[in-house]
Design a protein around this motif. Structure first.
Motif, short mmCIF file in Angstrom:
data_model
loop_
_atom_site.label_atom_id
_atom_site.label_comp_id
_atom_site.label_asym_id
_atom_site.label_seq_id
_atom_site.Cartn_x
_atom_site.Cartn_y
_atom_site.Cartn_z
N UNK A 5 0.85 -1.19 0.00
CA UNK A 5 0.00 0.00 0.00
C UNK A 5 0.88 1.23 0.00
N UNK A 6 0.59 2.15 -0.90
CA UNK A 6 1.32 3.42 -0.94
C UNK A 6 0.98 4.21 0.32
N UNK A 7 1.98 4.67 1.07
CA UNK A 7 1.69 5.40 2.30
C UNK A 7 1.09 6.78 2.06
N UNK A 8 1.18 7.28 0.85
CA UNK A 8 0.67 8.61 0.56
C UNK A 8 -0.80 8.60 0.12
N UNK A 22 -0.03 6.31 -9.09
CA UNK A 22 -1.14 7.23 -8.85
C UNK A 22 -0.64 8.60 -8.39
N UNK A 23 0.21 8.64 -7.32
CA UNK A 23 0.62 9.93 -6.75
C UNK A 23 2.08 10.29 -7.02
N UNK A 34 12.03 9.10 1.44
CA UNK A 34 11.54 10.35 2.04
C UNK A 34 10.59 11.07 1.08
N UNK A 35 9.60 11.72 1.67
CA UNK A 35 8.62 12.43 0.86
C UNK A 35 9.30 13.53 0.06
N UNK A 36 8.76 13.85 -1.09
CA UNK A 36 9.32 14.95 -1.87
C UNK A 36 9.20 16.28 -1.10
N UNK A 37 10.13 17.19 -1.37
CA UNK A 37 10.12 18.49 -0.71
C UNK A 37 8.80 19.21 -0.91
#
Length: 192
Positions: A5-8, A22-23, A34-37
């Motif tokens: 599952x995508x955490x976002x 998807x995102x 790490x999430x994008x800036x």
């Protein structure tokens, strides 16, 4: 190949996918990178907007707007100048809360945290008075009236409350906590 599952966006994707289709969240061996800036900046901007509204609206913006309606042209200071004055006044306490908050959120302070906060607060008070930002706090007078370090910290906080007035005191705690959250949760994890 397993589905994860995508955490976002909670989409089901392959564990071998380089990014979520998807995102676009980058994936790394089934674990998210790490999430994008851009995502972090959007979150900081959203939270910062509400912090600014909660702090500036009751004390700066509403009185200025009411004053402009009652006596147009009579007010000399703009809302931005008033906010700047409040921020400059509250530098020592805001800085102390921010520094201590970063260390607390990064698990660098365990036992005796209130003594460490006292040290940071005294340091920022001395530094700000040395630079020329007078907060009307006399550390020597407070020290003479105190019996131990706990009483000294309590008296120092009461002095800051008296010097800043209630709303500015509250504002410096909120802004310091907001800055600590940005540094501890958004900036430092990307650096280290």
């Amino acid at each position: 190949m397993a589905l994860i599952t995508c955490p976002e966006c909670n989409a089901r994707i392959s564990s071998k996918a380089a990014a979520c289709p998807r995102c676009g969240l980058p994936m790394k061996g089934g674990e998210n990178a790490p999430r994008p800036w851009k995502k972090d900046l959007e979150e900081v901007r959203r939270v910062g907007f509400w912090v600014f509204i909660l702090i500036s609206l009751p004390t700066l913006t509403l009185p200025a707007l009411i004053g402009k309606v009652i006596a147009p042209g009579m007010l000399g200071q703009s809302e931005v100048q008033s906010l700047w004055d409040v921020l400059v006044l509250t530098v020592p306490l805001t800085s102390a809360v921010a520094i201590f908050g970063v260390l607390l959120l990064r698990d660098k302070v365990d036992s005796g945290a209130h003594y460490f906060f006292l040290l940071v607060l005294v340091g920022t008070t001395l530094l700000s008075s040395w630079v020329g930002l007078d907060s009307n706090i006399s550390l020597s007078d407070i020290w003479e009236q105190s019996t131990n370090l706990n009483v000294f910290l309590l008296r120092l906080l009461i002095q800051y409350w008296a010097a800043y007035q209630t709303w500015n005191f509250f504002s410096s705690l909120v802004v310091g906590g907001f800055l600590a959250w940005i540094w501890a949760k958004k900036i430092l994890p990307r650096i280290f």
